[in-house]
Design an enzyme around this catalytic site. Sequence first.
Site, PDB file in Angstrom:
ATOM      1  N   TYR A   1     -78.523 -58.639  36.283  1.00 52.61           N
ATOM      2  CA  TYR A   1     -79.486 -57.538  36.271  1.00 52.61           C
ATOM      3  C   TYR A   1     -79.656 -57.011  34.840  1.00 52.61           C
ATOM      4  O   TYR A   1     -78.882 -56.186  34.353  1.00 52.61           O
ATOM      5  CB  TYR A   1     -79.055 -56.411  37.206  1.00 52.61           C
ATOM      6  CG  TYR A   1     -79.104 -56.775  38.688  1.00 52.61           C
ATOM      7  CD1 TYR A   1     -79.829 -57.883  39.144  1.00 52.61           C
ATOM      8  CD2 TYR A   1     -78.434 -55.998  39.631  1.00 52.61           C
ATOM      9  CE1 TYR A   1     -79.869 -58.204  40.502  1.00 52.61           C
ATOM     10  CE2 TYR A   1     -78.479 -56.314  40.986  1.00 52.61           C
ATOM     11  CZ  TYR A   1     -79.193 -57.419  41.404  1.00 52.61           C
ATOM     12  OH  TYR A   1     -79.233 -57.731  42.757  1.00 52.61           O
TER      13      TYR A   1
ATOM     14  N   SER B   1     -83.296 -54.780  49.463  1.00 55.01           N
ATOM     15  CA  SER B   1     -84.730 -54.430  49.498  1.00 55.01           C
ATOM     16  C   SER B   1     -85.097 -53.773  50.838  1.00 55.01           C
ATOM     17  O   SER B   1     -86.093 -54.137  51.476  1.00 55.01           O
ATOM     18  CB  SER B   1     -85.625 -55.642  49.223  1.00 55.01           C
ATOM     19  OG  SER B   1     -85.335 -56.217  47.973  1.00 55.01           O
TER      20      SER B   1
ATOM     21  N   LEU C   1     -86.452 -51.125  51.694  1.00 50.13           N
ATOM     22  CA  LEU C   1     -87.736 -50.416  51.777  1.00 50.13           C
ATOM     23  C   LEU C   1     -88.903 -51.357  51.470  1.00 50.13           C
ATOM     24  O   LEU C   1     -89.994 -50.895  51.126  1.00 50.13           O
ATOM     25  CB  LEU C   1     -87.749 -49.235  50.797  1.00 50.13           C
ATOM     26  CG  LEU C   1     -86.721 -48.134  51.089  1.00 50.13           C
ATOM     27  CD1 LEU C   1     -86.674 -47.112  49.968  1.00 50.13           C
ATOM     28  CD2 LEU C   1     -87.045 -47.446  52.419  1.00 50.13           C
TER      29      LEU C   1
HETATM   30  N1  LIG Z   1     -78.934 -60.151  46.709  1.00 52.32           N
HETATM   31  C1  LIG Z   1     -80.125 -60.251  46.196  1.00 52.32           C
HETATM   32  O1  LIG Z   1     -80.627 -61.340  45.936  1.00 52.32           O
HETATM   33  C2  LIG Z   1     -80.900 -58.989  45.911  1.00 52.32           C
HETATM   34  C3  LIG Z   1     -82.281 -59.054  45.656  1.00 52.32           C
HETATM   35  C4  LIG Z   1     -82.962 -57.853  45.428  1.00 52.32           C
HETATM   36  C5  LIG Z   1     -82.287 -56.644  45.455  1.00 52.32           C
HETATM   37  N2  LIG Z   1     -80.949 -56.623  45.686  1.00 52.32           N
HETATM   38  C6  LIG Z   1     -80.181 -55.365  45.702  1.00 52.32           C
HETATM   39  O2  LIG Z   1     -80.788 -54.474  46.627  1.00 52.32           O
HETATM   40  C7  LIG Z   1     -81.110 -53.248  45.985  1.00 52.32           C
HETATM   41  C8  LIG Z   1     -82.370 -52.642  46.601  1.00 52.32           C
HETATM   42  O3  LIG Z   1     -83.430 -53.561  46.606  1.00 52.32           O
HETATM   43  P1  LIG Z   1     -84.790 -53.342  45.813  1.00 52.32           P
HETATM   44  O4  LIG Z   1     -84.583 -52.404  44.688  1.00 52.32           O
HETATM   45  O5  LIG Z   1     -85.329 -54.699  45.531  1.00 52.32           O
HETATM   46  O6  LIG Z   1     -85.768 -52.752  46.901  1.00 52.32           O
HETATM   47  P2  LIG Z   1     -85.912 -51.362  47.689  1.00 52.32           P
HETATM   48  O7  LIG Z   1     -84.655 -50.608  47.637  1.00 52.32           O
HETATM   49  O8  LIG Z   1     -86.504 -51.738  48.987  1.00 52.32           O
HETATM   50  O9  LIG Z   1     -87.039 -50.638  46.847  1.00 52.32           O
HETATM   51  C9  LIG Z   1     -86.870 -50.199  45.543  1.00 52.32           C
HETATM   52  C10 LIG Z   1     -88.208 -49.726  45.015  1.00 52.32           C
HETATM   53  O10 LIG Z   1     -88.708 -48.691  45.842  1.00 52.32           O
HETATM   54  C11 LIG Z   1     -88.923 -47.487  45.109  1.00 52.32           C
HETATM   55  N3  LIG Z   1     -88.326 -46.428  45.936  1.00 52.32           N
HETATM   56  C12 LIG Z   1     -87.033 -46.324  46.326  1.00 52.32           C
HETATM   57  N4  LIG Z   1     -86.867 -45.250  47.119  1.00 52.32           N
HETATM   58  C13 LIG Z   1     -88.068 -44.679  47.244  1.00 52.32           C
HETATM   59  C14 LIG Z   1     -88.532 -43.528  47.929  1.00 52.32           C
HETATM   60  N5  LIG Z   1     -87.714 -42.771  48.646  1.00 52.32           N
HETATM   61  N6  LIG Z   1     -89.861 -43.224  47.830  1.00 52.32           N
HETATM   62  C15 LIG Z   1     -90.693 -43.984  47.111  1.00 52.32           C
HETATM   63  N7  LIG Z   1     -90.312 -45.090  46.430  1.00 52.32           N
HETATM   64  C16 LIG Z   1     -89.016 -45.423  46.495  1.00 52.32           C
HETATM   65  C17 LIG Z   1     -88.212 -47.673  43.778  1.00 52.32           C
HETATM   66  O11 LIG Z   1     -88.988 -47.143  42.726  1.00 52.32           O
HETATM   67  P3  LIG Z   1     -88.366 -46.108  41.643  1.00 52.32           P
HETATM   68  O12 LIG Z   1     -87.233 -46.803  40.993  1.00 52.32           O
HETATM   69  O13 LIG Z   1     -89.522 -45.872  40.738  1.00 52.32           O
HETATM   70  O14 LIG Z   1     -87.983 -44.929  42.481  1.00 52.32           O
HETATM   71  C18 LIG Z   1     -88.167 -49.195  43.617  1.00 52.32           C
HETATM   72  O15 LIG Z   1     -89.328 -49.641  42.977  1.00 52.32           O
HETATM   73  C19 LIG Z   1     -81.254 -53.632  44.511  1.00 52.32           C
HETATM   74  O16 LIG Z   1     -81.067 -52.514  43.668  1.00 52.32           O
HETATM   75  C20 LIG Z   1     -80.163 -54.659  44.351  1.00 52.32           C
HETATM   76  O17 LIG Z   1     -78.923 -54.014  44.135  1.00 52.32           O
HETATM   77  C21 LIG Z   1     -80.249 -57.781  45.912  1.00 52.32           C
END
Ligand SMILES: NC(=O)c1ccc[n+]([C@@H]2O[C@H](COP(=O)([O-])OP(=O)(O)OC[C@H]3O[C@@H](n4cnc5c(N)ncnc54)[C@H](OP(=O)(O)O)[C@@H]3O)[C@@H](O)[C@H]2O)c1
Length: 333
Positions: free
Chosen positions: A56, A210, A212
Amino acid sequence: MQKRIIGKDLTVSAVGLGCMGMSHAYGNQCTPDEAKKLIETAIENGCTFFDTAEVYGEPDCPHHNEEMLGEILKPYRSKIVLATKFGVKFDVSAPTVNKPVIPDSRPEQIRKSVEGSLRRLQTDHIDLYYQHRQDPDVPVEEVAGVMADLIREGKITHWGLSEVNEEIIRRANAVCPVTAIQNRYHMMYRGYEALFPVLEKLQIGFVAFSPLANGLLSGAYSQNSTFSEQGDYRKAMPQFQADSYEKNRALFSLIQKYADEKNATPAQISLAWLICKKNYIVPIPGTRKLGRLTENLGAADVALTAQEIAEIDKALDKMEMSDVFGGAKIVKK
Ligand SMILES: NC(=O)c1ccc[n+]([C@@H]2O[C@H](COP(=O)([O-])OP(=O)(O)OC[C@H]3O[C@@H](n4cnc5c(N)ncnc54)[C@H](OP(=O)(O)O)[C@@H]3O)[C@@H](O)[C@H]2O)c1
Protein backbone atom coordinates in the site's frame (compact mmCIF):
# COMPACT_ATOMS: atom_id res chain seq x y z
CA MET A 1 -17.59 -1.53 20.43
CA GLN A 2 -18.69 -5.18 20.37
CA LYS A 3 -15.92 -7.67 19.72
CA ARG A 4 -15.88 -10.91 17.78
CA ILE A 5 -13.62 -13.89 17.49
CA ILE A 6 -12.26 -14.85 14.10
CA GLY A 7 -10.71 -18.23 13.61
CA LYS A 8 -10.26 -20.11 16.86
CA ASP A 9 -8.99 -17.32 19.09
CA LEU A 10 -8.32 -13.95 17.45
CA THR A 11 -10.45 -11.27 19.12
CA VAL A 12 -11.09 -8.15 17.04
CA SER A 13 -13.53 -5.25 17.05
CA ALA A 14 -16.69 -5.93 15.01
CA VAL A 15 -15.61 -3.22 12.56
CA GLY A 16 -11.94 -2.85 11.62
CA LEU A 17 -10.16 -0.05 9.82
CA GLY A 18 -8.87 -0.62 6.32
CA CYS A 19 -5.88 1.67 5.98
CA MET A 20 -5.14 1.24 2.26
CA GLY A 21 -6.85 4.44 1.11
CA MET A 22 -4.57 6.53 3.32
CA SER A 23 -1.74 5.59 0.95
CA HIS A 24 -3.06 3.95 -2.22
CA ALA A 25 -5.84 3.76 -4.82
CA TYR A 26 -8.07 6.68 -3.82
CA GLY A 27 -6.05 9.72 -4.91
CA ASN A 28 -4.34 11.98 -2.38
CA GLN A 29 -2.47 10.15 0.37
CA CYS A 30 -2.99 11.14 4.01
CA THR A 31 -0.25 13.09 5.72
CA PRO A 32 1.18 11.39 8.81
CA ASP A 33 -0.75 13.90 10.98
CA GLU A 34 -4.03 13.10 9.26
CA ALA A 35 -3.42 9.36 9.56
CA LYS A 36 -2.52 9.75 13.24
CA LYS A 37 -5.76 11.59 13.96
CA LEU A 38 -7.75 8.92 12.11
CA ILE A 39 -6.10 6.01 13.86
CA GLU A 40 -6.27 7.56 17.31
CA THR A 41 -9.94 8.39 16.76
CA ALA A 42 -10.56 4.81 15.65
CA ILE A 43 -8.93 3.51 18.83
CA GLU A 44 -10.91 5.96 20.99
CA ASN A 45 -14.06 4.60 19.35
CA GLY A 46 -13.22 0.98 20.19
CA CYS A 47 -11.61 -0.16 16.94
CA THR A 48 -8.83 -2.65 17.61
CA PHE A 49 -8.34 -4.16 14.14
CA PHE A 50 -6.08 -2.45 11.57
CA ASP A 51 -5.49 -3.68 8.05
CA THR A 52 -2.54 -2.84 5.84
CA ALA A 53 -0.26 -4.52 3.25
CA GLU A 54 3.36 -4.22 2.24
CA VAL A 55 2.26 -2.84 -1.16
CA TYR A 56 0.00 0.00 0.00
CA GLY A 57 1.89 2.97 -1.37
CA GLU A 58 2.77 4.71 -4.61
CA PRO A 59 5.85 4.18 -6.80
CA ASP A 60 7.86 6.91 -5.05
CA CYS A 61 7.09 5.44 -1.62
CA PRO A 62 5.95 1.83 -2.12
CA HIS A 63 5.55 0.95 1.59
CA HIS A 64 4.00 4.28 2.63
CA ASN A 65 1.15 2.69 4.61
CA GLU A 66 3.15 0.25 6.70
CA GLU A 67 5.77 2.90 7.45
CA MET A 68 3.14 5.41 8.57
CA LEU A 69 1.17 2.89 10.62
CA GLY A 70 4.25 1.51 12.34
CA GLU A 71 5.06 4.90 13.79
CA ILE A 72 1.47 5.79 14.74
CA LEU A 73 0.52 2.43 16.25
CA LYS A 74 3.68 1.98 18.31
CA PRO A 75 2.17 3.27 21.58
CA TYR A 76 -0.93 1.11 21.09
CA ARG A 77 0.74 -2.01 19.74
CA SER A 78 -0.12 -4.37 22.59
CA LYS A 79 -3.79 -3.34 22.55
CA ILE A 80 -4.53 -3.80 18.86
CA VAL A 81 -4.58 -6.51 16.21
CA LEU A 82 -2.33 -5.68 13.29
CA ALA A 83 -2.89 -7.40 9.95
CA THR A 84 -0.68 -7.09 6.89
CA LYS A 85 -0.13 -8.96 3.63
CA PHE A 86 2.60 -10.40 1.43
CA GLY A 87 2.81 -11.97 -1.98
CA VAL A 88 2.15 -9.31 -4.63
CA LYS A 89 3.63 -6.23 -6.20
CA PHE A 90 2.05 -3.78 -8.62
CA ASP A 91 3.04 -3.55 -12.26
CA VAL A 92 3.64 0.19 -12.13
CA SER A 93 4.72 0.22 -15.78
CA ALA A 94 1.13 -0.49 -16.90
CA PRO A 95 -0.70 2.47 -18.49
CA THR A 96 -4.01 1.68 -16.74
CA VAL A 97 -5.17 3.53 -13.59
CA ASN A 98 -5.71 0.20 -11.81
CA LYS A 99 -2.27 -1.31 -11.84
CA PRO A 100 -2.13 -5.08 -12.53
CA VAL A 101 -0.91 -7.26 -9.71
CA ILE A 102 2.12 -9.55 -10.03
CA PRO A 103 1.98 -12.45 -7.55
CA ASP A 104 5.15 -13.80 -5.96
CA SER A 105 4.89 -16.19 -3.01
CA ARG A 106 8.21 -17.97 -3.36
CA PRO A 107 9.33 -18.89 0.18
CA GLU A 108 12.47 -16.74 -0.10
CA GLN A 109 10.31 -13.76 -1.12
CA ILE A 110 7.92 -14.35 1.82
CA ARG A 111 10.93 -14.37 4.16
CA LYS A 112 12.07 -11.00 2.77
CA SER A 113 8.55 -9.61 3.01
CA VAL A 114 7.98 -10.60 6.62
CA GLU A 115 11.27 -9.05 7.72
CA GLY A 116 10.43 -5.84 5.83
CA SER A 117 6.94 -5.63 7.32
CA LEU A 118 8.18 -6.27 10.88
CA ARG A 119 10.76 -3.53 10.47
CA ARG A 120 8.39 -0.96 8.97
CA LEU A 121 5.61 -1.78 11.43
CA GLN A 122 8.12 -1.45 14.29
CA THR A 123 6.94 -4.65 15.92
CA ASP A 124 8.32 -8.09 16.73
CA HIS A 125 5.26 -9.97 15.46
CA ILE A 126 2.35 -9.66 13.04
CA ASP A 127 -1.02 -10.73 14.45
CA LEU A 128 -2.56 -11.77 11.13
CA TYR A 129 -0.45 -12.30 8.03
CA TYR A 130 -2.33 -12.78 4.76
CA GLN A 131 -1.21 -14.11 1.43
CA HIS A 132 -2.51 -11.24 -0.75
CA ARG A 133 -3.14 -13.32 -3.90
CA GLN A 134 -2.47 -16.90 -4.99
CA ASP A 135 0.75 -17.46 -6.93
CA PRO A 136 0.12 -19.97 -9.73
CA ASP A 137 3.76 -21.09 -9.48
CA VAL A 138 3.75 -21.86 -5.74
CA PRO A 139 1.29 -24.42 -4.34
CA VAL A 140 -0.63 -23.08 -1.37
CA GLU A 141 0.65 -26.01 0.71
CA GLU A 142 4.17 -24.62 0.37
CA VAL A 143 3.00 -21.17 1.47
CA ALA A 144 1.14 -22.72 4.42
CA GLY A 145 4.35 -24.53 5.38
CA VAL A 146 6.21 -21.22 5.51
CA MET A 147 3.39 -19.78 7.63
CA ALA A 148 3.71 -22.69 10.08
CA ASP A 149 7.45 -21.96 10.35
CA LEU A 150 6.82 -18.23 10.93
CA ILE A 151 4.31 -19.06 13.68
CA ARG A 152 6.83 -21.40 15.33
CA GLU A 153 9.44 -18.64 15.16
CA GLY A 154 7.01 -16.14 16.74
CA LYS A 155 7.18 -13.70 13.80
CA ILE A 156 3.46 -14.06 13.13
CA THR A 157 0.71 -15.43 15.35
CA HIS A 158 -2.09 -16.12 12.82
CA TRP A 159 -2.39 -16.29 9.07
CA GLY A 160 -4.96 -15.93 6.34
CA LEU A 161 -5.54 -15.74 2.61
CA SER A 162 -7.11 -13.10 0.38
CA GLU A 163 -9.45 -13.63 -2.59
CA VAL A 164 -9.58 -17.40 -2.27
CA ASN A 165 -12.03 -20.17 -3.10
CA GLU A 166 -13.05 -23.26 -1.16
CA GLU A 167 -10.41 -25.54 -2.61
CA ILE A 168 -7.55 -23.23 -1.66
CA ILE A 169 -8.98 -22.72 1.83
CA ARG A 170 -9.20 -26.47 2.44
CA ARG A 171 -5.72 -27.19 1.09
CA ALA A 172 -4.14 -24.35 3.08
CA ASN A 173 -5.96 -25.20 6.30
CA ALA A 174 -4.88 -28.85 6.09
CA VAL A 175 -1.23 -27.76 6.42
CA CYS A 176 -1.55 -24.88 8.89
CA PRO A 177 -4.87 -23.78 10.44
CA VAL A 178 -6.17 -20.61 8.77
CA THR A 179 -7.60 -17.84 10.97
CA ALA A 180 -9.36 -15.72 8.37
CA ILE A 181 -9.93 -15.17 4.72
CA GLN A 182 -10.07 -11.62 3.44
CA ASN A 183 -12.28 -11.46 0.34
CA ARG A 184 -14.24 -8.74 -1.45
CA TYR A 185 -17.74 -8.76 -0.01
CA HIS A 186 -20.57 -6.23 -0.14
CA MET A 187 -24.19 -5.97 -1.31
CA MET A 188 -23.14 -5.84 -4.96
CA TYR A 189 -20.65 -8.72 -4.70
CA ARG A 190 -22.09 -11.71 -2.86
CA GLY A 191 -20.59 -14.73 -4.62
CA TYR A 192 -18.39 -15.61 -1.64
CA GLU A 193 -21.47 -16.32 0.50
CA ALA A 194 -21.05 -19.81 -0.98
CA LEU A 195 -18.02 -20.14 1.33
CA PHE A 196 -20.04 -19.85 4.55
CA PRO A 197 -20.37 -23.65 5.09
CA VAL A 198 -16.63 -24.33 4.73
CA LEU A 199 -15.73 -21.33 6.91
CA GLU A 200 -18.10 -22.60 9.60
CA LYS A 201 -16.85 -26.16 9.35
CA LEU A 202 -13.19 -25.13 9.63
CA GLN A 203 -13.86 -22.24 12.04
CA ILE A 204 -12.36 -19.55 9.85
CA GLY A 205 -13.34 -15.86 9.99
CA PHE A 206 -14.41 -13.75 7.00
CA VAL A 207 -12.85 -10.30 6.83
CA ALA A 208 -14.88 -8.36 4.25
CA PHE A 209 -12.82 -5.95 2.17
CA SER A 210 -14.24 -3.06 0.13
CA PRO A 211 -17.44 -3.51 2.20
CA LEU A 212 -18.93 -0.27 0.86
CA ALA A 213 -18.28 -1.19 -2.78
CA ASN A 214 -15.39 1.29 -2.69
CA GLY A 215 -17.68 3.92 -1.17
CA LEU A 216 -20.66 3.69 -3.54
CA LEU A 217 -22.99 2.10 -0.95
CA SER A 218 -22.62 5.12 1.34
CA GLY A 219 -24.87 7.03 -1.06
CA ALA A 220 -22.44 9.96 -0.89
CA TYR A 221 -21.65 9.92 -4.61
CA SER A 222 -23.63 10.87 -7.72
CA GLN A 223 -23.20 11.13 -11.48
CA ASN A 224 -21.59 14.52 -10.81
CA SER A 225 -18.82 12.99 -8.67
CA THR A 226 -15.40 13.11 -10.32
CA PHE A 227 -12.22 11.32 -9.35
CA SER A 228 -9.51 13.30 -11.05
CA GLU A 229 -6.64 12.92 -8.60
CA GLN A 230 -3.73 10.89 -9.88
CA GLY A 231 -3.93 7.22 -8.96
CA ASP A 232 -7.62 7.28 -8.01
CA TYR A 233 -8.85 3.83 -9.09
CA ARG A 234 -12.48 4.96 -8.88
CA LYS A 235 -12.27 6.83 -12.17
CA ALA A 236 -12.08 3.43 -13.92
CA MET A 237 -14.49 1.50 -11.67
CA PRO A 238 -17.78 0.56 -13.35
CA GLN A 239 -19.92 1.51 -10.34
CA PHE A 240 -18.68 5.11 -10.49
CA GLN A 241 -19.41 5.67 -14.19
CA ALA A 242 -22.13 8.27 -14.85
CA ASP A 243 -24.74 5.73 -15.99
CA SER A 244 -24.33 3.45 -12.96
CA TYR A 245 -26.28 5.64 -10.54
CA GLU A 246 -29.51 5.19 -12.49
CA LYS A 247 -28.87 1.42 -12.72
CA ASN A 248 -28.40 1.26 -8.94
CA ARG A 249 -31.45 3.29 -8.02
CA ALA A 250 -33.34 0.33 -6.54
CA LEU A 251 -30.30 -0.61 -4.45
CA PHE A 252 -29.92 2.91 -3.06
CA SER A 253 -33.66 2.98 -2.22
CA LEU A 254 -33.46 -0.35 -0.41
CA ILE A 255 -30.52 0.81 1.71
CA GLN A 256 -32.19 4.17 2.40
CA LYS A 257 -35.41 2.45 3.54
CA TYR A 258 -33.52 0.56 6.26
CA ALA A 259 -31.46 3.64 7.10
CA ASP A 260 -34.70 5.56 7.77
CA GLU A 261 -36.15 2.71 9.82
CA LYS A 262 -33.03 2.30 11.97
CA ASN A 263 -32.11 5.97 12.25
CA ALA A 264 -28.79 5.08 10.66
CA THR A 265 -26.89 6.16 7.55
CA PRO A 266 -26.69 4.15 4.29
CA ALA A 267 -23.03 3.30 5.00
CA GLN A 268 -24.01 1.97 8.44
CA ILE A 269 -26.78 -0.19 6.98
CA SER A 270 -24.40 -1.59 4.36
CA LEU A 271 -21.91 -2.52 7.07
CA ALA A 272 -24.52 -3.74 9.59
CA TRP A 273 -25.86 -6.10 6.90
CA LEU A 274 -22.43 -7.79 6.94
CA ILE A 275 -21.91 -7.70 10.71
CA CYS A 276 -25.36 -9.05 11.54
CA LYS A 277 -25.33 -11.78 8.91
CA LYS A 278 -22.71 -13.99 10.60
CA ASN A 279 -20.82 -13.54 13.84
CA TYR A 280 -17.52 -14.32 12.13
CA ILE A 281 -17.77 -11.57 9.48
CA VAL A 282 -15.75 -8.41 10.13
CA PRO A 283 -15.90 -5.55 7.63
CA ILE A 284 -12.87 -3.29 7.30
CA PRO A 285 -14.12 -0.08 5.63
CA GLY A 286 -11.50 2.51 4.76
CA THR A 287 -11.71 6.30 4.88
CA ARG A 288 -9.53 9.41 5.11
CA LYS A 289 -12.24 11.48 6.77
CA LEU A 290 -12.89 11.62 10.51
CA GLY A 291 -16.67 12.01 10.24
CA ARG A 292 -16.91 8.98 7.98
CA LEU A 293 -14.66 6.98 10.27
CA THR A 294 -16.91 7.43 13.31
CA GLU A 295 -19.95 6.87 11.12
CA ASN A 296 -18.55 3.55 9.86
CA LEU A 297 -17.47 2.36 13.30
CA GLY A 298 -20.96 3.23 14.57
CA ALA A 299 -22.34 0.48 12.30
CA ALA A 300 -21.45 -1.99 15.06
CA ASP A 301 -24.36 -0.53 17.06
CA VAL A 302 -26.94 -0.93 14.30
CA ALA A 303 -28.92 -4.13 14.71
CA LEU A 304 -30.58 -5.88 11.78
CA THR A 305 -32.61 -8.97 12.66
CA ALA A 306 -32.24 -12.29 10.87
CA GLN A 307 -35.58 -11.58 9.21
CA GLU A 308 -34.43 -8.16 8.01
CA ILE A 309 -31.21 -9.65 6.62
CA ALA A 310 -33.27 -12.29 4.81
CA GLU A 311 -35.56 -9.59 3.37
CA ILE A 312 -32.57 -7.59 2.14
CA ASP A 313 -31.00 -10.70 0.61
CA LYS A 314 -34.22 -11.60 -1.16
CA ALA A 315 -34.47 -8.09 -2.61
CA LEU A 316 -30.79 -8.15 -3.66
CA ASP A 317 -31.23 -11.55 -5.33
CA LYS A 318 -33.54 -10.18 -7.98
CA MET A 319 -32.27 -6.63 -8.23
CA GLU A 320 -30.78 -5.09 -11.37
CA MET A 321 -27.47 -3.35 -10.62
CA SER A 322 -24.56 -1.85 -12.50
CA ASP A 323 -21.31 -3.74 -12.87
CA VAL A 324 -18.92 -3.33 -9.96
CA PHE A 325 -15.15 -3.40 -9.61
CA GLY A 326 -13.90 -6.96 -9.15
CA GLY A 327 -10.17 -6.38 -8.65
CA ALA A 328 -7.10 -5.49 -10.64
CA LYS A 329 -5.83 -7.87 -13.31
CA ILE A 330 -3.36 -10.52 -12.12
CA VAL A 331 -0.35 -11.01 -14.38
CA LYS A 332 2.55 -13.37 -13.99
CA LYS A 333 5.93 -11.96 -15.02
N1 LIG B 1 -7.20 -8.01 0.29
C1 LIG B 1 -7.32 -7.22 -0.74
O1 LIG B 1 -6.96 -7.57 -1.86
C2 LIG B 1 -7.91 -5.85 -0.54
C3 LIG B 1 -8.34 -5.10 -1.64
C4 LIG B 1 -8.91 -3.84 -1.40
C5 LIG B 1 -9.04 -3.36 -0.11
N2 LIG B 1 -8.59 -4.11 0.93
C6 LIG B 1 -8.69 -3.64 2.33
O2 LIG B 1 -10.04 -3.29 2.60
C7 LIG B 1 -10.11 -1.95 3.06
C8 LIG B 1 -11.42 -1.30 2.61
O3 LIG B 1 -11.60 -1.42 1.23
P1 LIG B 1 -11.69 -0.18 0.24
O4 LIG B 1 -11.02 1.00 0.83
O5 LIG B 1 -11.24 -0.67 -1.09
O6 LIG B 1 -13.24 0.05 0.06
P2 LIG B 1 -14.44 0.59 0.98
O7 LIG B 1 -14.07 0.54 2.40
O8 LIG B 1 -15.63 -0.13 0.49
O9 LIG B 1 -14.56 2.09 0.49
C9 LIG B 1 -13.58 3.06 0.70
C10 LIG B 1 -13.97 4.30 -0.07
O10 LIG B 1 -15.24 4.76 0.36
C11 LIG B 1 -15.18 6.09 0.88
N3 LIG B 1 -15.94 6.04 2.14
C12 LIG B 1 -15.67 5.28 3.22
N4 LIG B 1 -16.61 5.46 4.17
C13 LIG B 1 -17.49 6.34 3.66
C14 LIG B 1 -18.67 6.93 4.17
N5 LIG B 1 -19.13 6.64 5.38
N6 LIG B 1 -19.33 7.82 3.37
C15 LIG B 1 -18.88 8.11 2.15
N7 LIG B 1 -17.76 7.58 1.61
C16 LIG B 1 -17.07 6.71 2.36
C17 LIG B 1 -13.70 6.39 1.08
O11 LIG B 1 -13.42 7.72 0.69
P3 LIG B 1 -12.62 8.74 1.66
O12 LIG B 1 -11.31 8.12 1.95
O13 LIG B 1 -12.52 9.96 0.82
O14 LIG B 1 -13.53 8.87 2.84
C18 LIG B 1 -13.01 5.44 0.10
O15 LIG B 1 -12.89 6.06 -1.15
C19 LIG B 1 -8.86 -1.29 2.48
O16 LIG B 1 -8.49 -0.14 3.22
C20 LIG B 1 -7.84 -2.40 2.60
O17 LIG B 1 -7.31 -2.43 3.91
C21 LIG B 1 -8.03 -5.35 0.73
